[in-house]
Design an enzyme around this catalytic site. Structure first.
Site, PDB file in Angstrom:
ATOM      1  N   ASP A 101      15.611 -37.441  -1.283  1.00 29.13           N
ATOM      2  CA  ASP A 101      16.498 -37.123  -0.162  1.00 29.13           C
ATOM      3  C   ASP A 101      15.745 -36.288   0.873  1.00 29.13           C
ATOM      4  OD1 ASP A 101      18.712 -38.159  -1.646  1.00 29.13           O
ATOM      5  OD2 ASP A 101      18.922 -36.233  -2.676  1.00 29.13           O
ATOM      6  N   ASP A 122      16.118 -42.203  -0.515  1.00 33.26           N
ATOM      7  CA  ASP A 122      17.434 -41.894  -1.072  1.00 33.26           C
ATOM      8  C   ASP A 122      18.338 -41.408   0.059  1.00 33.26           C
ATOM      9  OD1 ASP A 122      19.439 -41.663  -2.895  1.00 33.26           O
ATOM     10  OD2 ASP A 122      18.517 -40.149  -4.127  1.00 33.26           O
ATOM     11  N   ASP A 132      22.321 -34.830   0.608  1.00 31.47           N
ATOM     12  CA  ASP A 132      23.152 -35.022  -0.582  1.00 31.47           C
ATOM     13  C   ASP A 132      23.480 -33.683  -1.248  1.00 31.47           C
ATOM     14  OD1 ASP A 132      22.850 -37.697  -0.040  1.00 31.47           O
ATOM     15  OD2 ASP A 132      21.857 -38.213  -1.920  1.00 31.47           O
ATOM     16  N   ARG A 142      28.306 -44.189   2.958  1.00 28.61           N
ATOM     17  CA  ARG A 142      28.302 -42.768   2.553  1.00 28.61           C
ATOM     18  C   ARG A 142      28.268 -41.839   3.769  1.00 28.61           C
ATOM     19  NH1 ARG A 142      23.800 -42.910  -2.358  1.00 28.61           N
ATOM     20  NH2 ARG A 142      24.742 -44.600  -3.514  1.00 28.61           N
TER      21      ARG A 142
END
Ligand SMILES: *[C@@H]1O[C@H](CO)[C@@H](O)[C@H](O)[C@H]1NC(C)=O
Ligand SMILES: *[C@@H]1O[C@H](CO)[C@@H](O)[C@H](O)[C@H]1NC(C)=O
Length: 317
Positions: free
Chosen positions: A122, A152, A156, A209
């Site tokens: 991430d 990724d 997050d 997302r």
């Protein structure tokens, strides 16, 4: 509790006719929401870094870290508690690298352009940490192209992370943007945690997302969604989401509660604008109301506001 101020009402009605830009009601340089009280590294001058080795060394000590220029190829840099990472001027950033905020508390990251995470990682990963404010950054990878899982997430939060505010950021050109709660089977760690405020963010050309949230609680307001392919705000596994004063354009399943997970999520939506391509699909109406004070900018005009005042070079250090 949300009480629209007179200023909000005046600024959102008076300027519409006369100007293509809308006057902002919300402060652009203020911490609001679940991360309230986060102080990061405090107010000192701190350490200015202009190389990966300097950044990595400063990150071990914490405090205020100012990043000058674009640092390339640093890999994943782990931050410690009581740290602020602040971009200098309008061209500071981290490319081919990212930040990990793991098992720590009280961290601020502002005014940085993050681009291209290392493979499978991430750009910012928040794990089992609390009090984190991510503000006025720009997050992107290379677009909705190539292997979906090569990079990724952009930003997050997992493993019981809590008390988070993500404000005035631009998220663009990537498959998977912001995942809050990583697994349907992580109830034990995540239930009662994962409180996130997302406000004044701009999301464009992201596949899904925006965010996805499992088990937790997300308050999303005064944000702008433009041309996002598959799904927008994805509430799942009993998550509670309140979405308000937000404009959705070209964003399929703008708010969705029954996508992919074993159990649906909950959502409340109010005062939002959806175009014909952006429809909410809410199977369970939620009950979320927040207790902190906040000022919304109305959905009509919020896209102009966040295009101008989100991202880097607005609040500078
Ligand atoms: C962070 O700062 C707080 C308040 O000064 C202090 O109590 C705490 O020990 C610090 N944490 C670390 C890991 O240094
Ligand atoms: C990490 O998780 C443990 C277990 O849930 C929890 O007690 C602790 O407070 C968490 N730490 C932070 C900084 O979130």
């Amino acid at each position: 509790m949300h009480i629209p101020t007179l200023a909000t009402i005046l600024s959102t009605s008076a300027l519409v006719a006369s100007s293509p830009l809308y006057r902002r009601a919300a402060a652009v340089d203020e911490l609001v929401g679940y991360a309230a009280g986060t102080t990061g590294g405090g107010s000192g001058d701190g350490t200015t870094v202009s190389s990966c080795s300097e950044l990595t060394a400063a990150a071990k000590k914490g405090g205020v870290i100012k990043v000058k220029g674009t640092l390339k190829g640093c890999g994943i840099v782990k931050l410690t508690s009581n740290t602020s990472v602040l971009g200098v001027g309008s061209d500071a950033g981290i490319e081919e690298g990212g930040l990990q905020i793991k098992k720590v508390e009280n961290v601020i990251v502002r005014n940085l352009k993050f681009h291209k995470s290392p493979e499978g990682k991430d750009l910012i990963d928040i794990d089992n940490s609390s009090k984190v404010w991510i503000d006025h950054n720009d997050f992107s990878n290379v677009g909705i192209t190539g292997d979906k899982d090569f990079y990724d997430g952009l930003l997050d939060a997992k493993h019981g992370a809590d008390s988070l505010t993500f404000s005035w950021n631009k998220f663009h050109d990537h498959w998977k943007s912001s995942l809050v709660g990583h697994s349907d089977s992580n109830a034990a760690e995540d239930t009662g945690k994962l409180h996130v405020t997302y406000h004044h963010n701009h999301w464009t050309n992201v596949n899904s997302r925006l965010p996805s949230i499992r088990f937790g609680t997300a308050h999303i307001y005064s944000s702008c969604y433009v041309d996002n392919g598959v799904s927008g705000i994805n509430s799942r596994m009993g998550a509670q989401v309140l979405v308000e004063a937000t404009e959705f354009k070209g964003t399929k399943r703008a708010i969705v509660t029954d996508l992919d997970s074993k159990e649906d999520g909950f959502a409340v939506e109010r005062d939002n604008i959806f175009d014909d391509a952006s429809k909410p699909e809410i199977t369970q109406k939620g009950s979320l109301e927040v207790e902190y004070k906040y000022t919304v900018d109305a959905a009509a005009g919020v896209c102009a506001i966040v295009e101008k005042s989100a991202g880097v070079g607005v609040v500078t250090f």
